[in-house]
Enzyme design. Structure first.
Site, PDB file in Angstrom:
ATOM      1  N   TYR A 153       5.099 -41.557 -63.980  1.00 37.02           N
ATOM      2  CA  TYR A 153       4.657 -40.205 -64.330  1.00 37.02           C
ATOM      3  C   TYR A 153       3.265 -39.964 -63.750  1.00 37.02           C
ATOM      4  O   TYR A 153       2.342 -40.748 -63.978  1.00 37.02           O
ATOM      5  CB  TYR A 153       4.641 -40.012 -65.846  1.00 37.02           C
ATOM      6  CG  TYR A 153       4.575 -38.561 -66.263  1.00 37.02           C
ATOM      7  CD1 TYR A 153       5.675 -37.732 -66.064  1.00 37.02           C
ATOM      8  CD2 TYR A 153       3.433 -38.018 -66.832  1.00 37.02           C
ATOM      9  CE1 TYR A 153       5.635 -36.394 -66.437  1.00 37.02           C
ATOM     10  CE2 TYR A 153       3.383 -36.687 -67.219  1.00 37.02           C
ATOM     11  CZ  TYR A 153       4.490 -35.880 -67.008  1.00 37.02           C
ATOM     12  OH  TYR A 153       4.453 -34.549 -67.368  1.00 37.02           O
ATOM     13  N   VAL A 183      15.718 -28.568 -72.934  1.00 35.52           N
ATOM     14  CA  VAL A 183      15.096 -27.396 -72.318  1.00 35.52           C
ATOM     15  C   VAL A 183      16.151 -26.330 -72.043  1.00 35.52           C
ATOM     16  O   VAL A 183      15.895 -25.130 -72.200  1.00 35.52           O
ATOM     17  CB  VAL A 183      14.358 -27.786 -71.024  1.00 35.52           C
ATOM     18  CG1 VAL A 183      13.833 -26.540 -70.309  1.00 35.52           C
ATOM     19  CG2 VAL A 183      13.200 -28.723 -71.337  1.00 35.52           C
ATOM     20  N   ARG A 210      33.640 -34.874 -71.187  1.00 37.24           N
ATOM     21  CA  ARG A 210      33.394 -35.364 -72.532  1.00 37.24           C
ATOM     22  C   ARG A 210      34.473 -34.807 -73.447  1.00 37.24           C
ATOM     23  O   ARG A 210      35.005 -33.722 -73.230  1.00 37.24           O
ATOM     24  CB  ARG A 210      32.007 -34.931 -73.009  1.00 37.24           C
ATOM     25  CG  ARG A 210      31.720 -33.464 -72.790  1.00 37.24           C
ATOM     26  CD  ARG A 210      30.251 -33.134 -72.962  1.00 37.24           C
ATOM     27  NE  ARG A 210      29.775 -33.409 -74.312  1.00 37.24           N
ATOM     28  CZ  ARG A 210      28.477 -33.512 -74.619  1.00 37.24           C
ATOM     29  NH1 ARG A 210      27.548 -33.351 -73.688  1.00 37.24           N
ATOM     30  NH2 ARG A 210      28.107 -33.752 -75.860  1.00 37.24           N
ATOM     31  N   TYR A 215      12.608 -27.692 -62.593  1.00 39.47           N
ATOM     32  CA  TYR A 215      11.678 -28.341 -63.514  1.00 39.47           C
ATOM     33  C   TYR A 215      12.064 -29.786 -63.796  1.00 39.47           C
ATOM     34  O   TYR A 215      11.322 -30.524 -64.467  1.00 39.47           O
ATOM     35  CB  TYR A 215      11.602 -27.563 -64.833  1.00 39.47           C
ATOM     36  CG  TYR A 215      12.830 -27.684 -65.705  1.00 39.47           C
ATOM     37  CD1 TYR A 215      12.949 -28.703 -66.649  1.00 39.47           C
ATOM     38  CD2 TYR A 215      13.893 -26.786 -65.582  1.00 39.47           C
ATOM     39  CE1 TYR A 215      14.076 -28.823 -67.449  1.00 39.47           C
ATOM     40  CE2 TYR A 215      15.014 -26.897 -66.370  1.00 39.47           C
ATOM     41  CZ  TYR A 215      15.106 -27.914 -67.309  1.00 39.47           C
ATOM     42  OH  TYR A 215      16.231 -28.030 -68.088  1.00 39.47           O
ATOM     43  N   MET A 261      17.784 -34.322 -63.325  1.00 39.47           N
ATOM     44  CA  MET A 261      18.589 -35.260 -64.108  1.00 39.47           C
ATOM     45  C   MET A 261      19.694 -35.931 -63.293  1.00 39.47           C
ATOM     46  O   MET A 261      20.099 -37.042 -63.596  1.00 39.47           O
ATOM     47  CB  MET A 261      19.183 -34.554 -65.327  1.00 39.47           C
ATOM     48  CG  MET A 261      18.173 -34.242 -66.411  1.00 39.47           C
ATOM     49  SD  MET A 261      18.935 -33.512 -67.890  1.00 39.47           S
ATOM     50  CE  MET A 261      19.301 -31.859 -67.316  1.00 39.47           C
TER      51      MET A 261
END
Length: 375
Positions: free
Chosen positions: A88, A194, A217, A285, A288
Site C-alpha cells: 500500500y 463500495v 454462486r 477505484y 479485484m
C-alpha cells in the site's frame, strides 16, 4: 552468495526490528502501567507482514490540543491487508499499528478543549495513526471527525473508506457534472462493500443504476434481489450477471449511462465501457479481478470516453477539514434517514490472530470488524 542469502537476511532483520520495537513498547508500557495505569492493546505488523499483539502506553498528561479516545470498532479492509503485505503506497513505515479507519469514543478532554466532550463519537481520518488499538491519543483538531451519537457502530467504523469512496466518486464525476435525471450509473462488482454503498447512494439521490456481479454462486438469485433493493427496486436498479450488461442496457428505458464506478477491471470494465454514452467517464477505484482495464481506441477517439483513477487517500490529503466534515455529515444524515446501512460484518476480538484468520480465509461479501475485548 550474498545475493542468495539476502531474502533470509531481510526476514531476519524485519523479525529483529519487530522484536526490538515490541520489547521497547512493552517495556515502556509496563513501566507506564506501574506509574500511570493506562495502556493500549495494539495489533502491529512488521516489514515481512508478521502480525503481533503488543501494548502501547497512553500518556495521562493532558493538554488542550489532545483528546483521549477508546476504540468501538475497526474493520480489516483490502487496503489494510495491502499495507500489512507492504503493497500500500501510503502505509506507515513498519513496524506500525495497522488499520486505516475506525470508530472511537472520546474518553478524556480538558476543560479548555474546543469542540469535544466525553462520550462523543468520532472517526479517525489520519491514516498513519493506526486504528487497530484499544485506545489512542489524538490531536483535538484535524485528526478526528465527530459523528452523531446515534450512528451505528458498523456504519461509523466503515464510513471513512467504504461509504466515503462511493460518495466522493459520485459527487465528483456525476453530481457536479451531470443533471442527475439525465444519466444513469454503472456499478461493477455491485456486491462489494463500495458497490453496495454506491447503489444505496444512487437510490437516495434518485439516480438509476446498472449493477454487475459474478453469478457463479448458489445464492445468485437472492443476491440479485438484495442488490436490486439496495438500488431502489426494479424501477431504479437493474442487476445482471457479468457478461449480460449490453443486453440489459438495450432492454431498459434508463437514461444514458454516463458514469461507471469500477472496482473490478478486466472483463467487467470492458463491458461497462462498451455501454457508456458518448463523453462518458469510467472511474477505476479498485482491481479485484487483478486484470487490467482495457479500452479500445474507438471508444477514446469516436466516443470520447474518459478513463480516470480514484484513490480516496489522495482525496483526504488534498481536501481541507471542512470538506471532510461536510462529506461525513452528509453520509451520517443519509444513514440516520435510513438510506444507508452497513454491509454484513463479522465481529472478532481485536488481536493479531483475528487479523491473520481474516487474511487467510476472507469471507465473501462480509467485512471483518475488530472490537476490543475489554476497555
Amino acid at each position: 552468495m550474498a545475493t542468495t542469502h539476502m531474502p533470509h537476511m531481510r526476514r531476519r532483520t524485519a523479525a529483529l526490528s519487530l522484536a526490538w520495537w515490541r520489547f521497547k513498547r512493552t517495556d515502556a508500557a509496563i513501566h507506564h502501567a506501574r506509574t500511570m495505569g493506562t495502556c493500549a492493546n495494539c495489533v502491529v505488523y512488521d516489514a515481512s507482514g508478521n502480525l503481533e499483539d503488543t501494548q502501547e502506553p497512553i500518556h495521562e498528561m493532558m493538554t488542550d490540543d489532545v483528546v483521549h479516545a477508546r476504540l468501538l470498532a475497526a474493520p480489516v479492509n483490502p487496503a489494510d491487508v495491502n499495507a500489512v503485505q507492504g503493497k500500500y503506497p501510503s502505509a506507515p513505515t513498519p513496524p506500525a499499528v495497522g488499520g486505516l479507519e475506525g470508530l472511537f469514543e472520546i474518553t478524556k478532554v480538558t476543560n479548555a478543549t474546543r469542540g469535544w466532550s466525553v462520550g462523543d463519537k468520532a472517526i479517525a481520518i489520519n491514516s498513519t495513526h493506526g486504528t487497530w488499538r484499544t485506545h489512542g491519543t489524538f490531536a483535538s483538531q484535524g485528526a478526528l471527525v465527530k459523528v452523531h451519537p446515534e450512528t451505528d457502530v458498523a456504519f461509523g467504523a466503515t464510513l471513512k473508506v467504504t461509504f466515503a469512496t462511493a460518495h466522493t466518486m459520485l459527487r465528483k464525476y456525476f453530481l457536479e457534472t451531470c443533471e442527475r435525471y439525465k444519466g444513469s450509473v454503472v456499478v461493477t462488482g455491485a456486491n462489494s462493500h463500495v458497490g453496495r454503498a454506491t447503489l444505496q447512494l444512487c437510490s437516495a439521490w434518485g439516480i438509476r443504476t446498472f449493477g454487475t456481479a459474478r453469478d457463479d454462486r448458489e445464492d445468485w438469485k437472492e443476491l440479485q434481489q438484495e442488490l436490486t433493493e439496495l438500488g431502489g427496486g426494479t424501477d431504479m436498479c437493474t442487476v445482471v450477471p457479468l457478461g449480460s450488461l449490453r443486453d440489459a442496457r438495450r432492454a431498459s428505458s434508463y437514461p444514458p449511462a454516463v458514469l461507471c464506478v469500477d472496482g473490478v477491471g478486466g472483463d467487467a470494465a470492458r463491458e461497462a465501457i462498451a455501454i457508456l454514452a458518448d463523453s462518458g467517464t469510467h472511474v477505476v477505484y479498485g482491481g479485484m479481478s487483478r486484470k487490467p482495464v482495457t479500452v479500445g481506441a474507438g471508444s477514446l477517439i469516436f466516443r470520447d470516453v474518459s478513463v480516470r483513477g480514484f484513490w480516496m487517500t489522495r482525496w483526504y490529503k488534498e481536501a481541507n477539514f471542512s470538506e471532510v466534515q461536510a462529506m461525513v455529515d452528509d453520509l451520517v444524515h443519509l444513514h440516520r434517514e435510513g438510506h444507508l446501512v452497513a454491509g454484513a460484518v463479522v465481529r472478532r476480538p481485536l488481536c493479531a490472530e483475528s487479523v491473520r484468520e481474516g487474511m487467510a480465509s476472507p469471507s465473501r461479501g462480509t467485512k471483518l470488524l475488530l472490537v476490543p475485548q475489554c476497555d
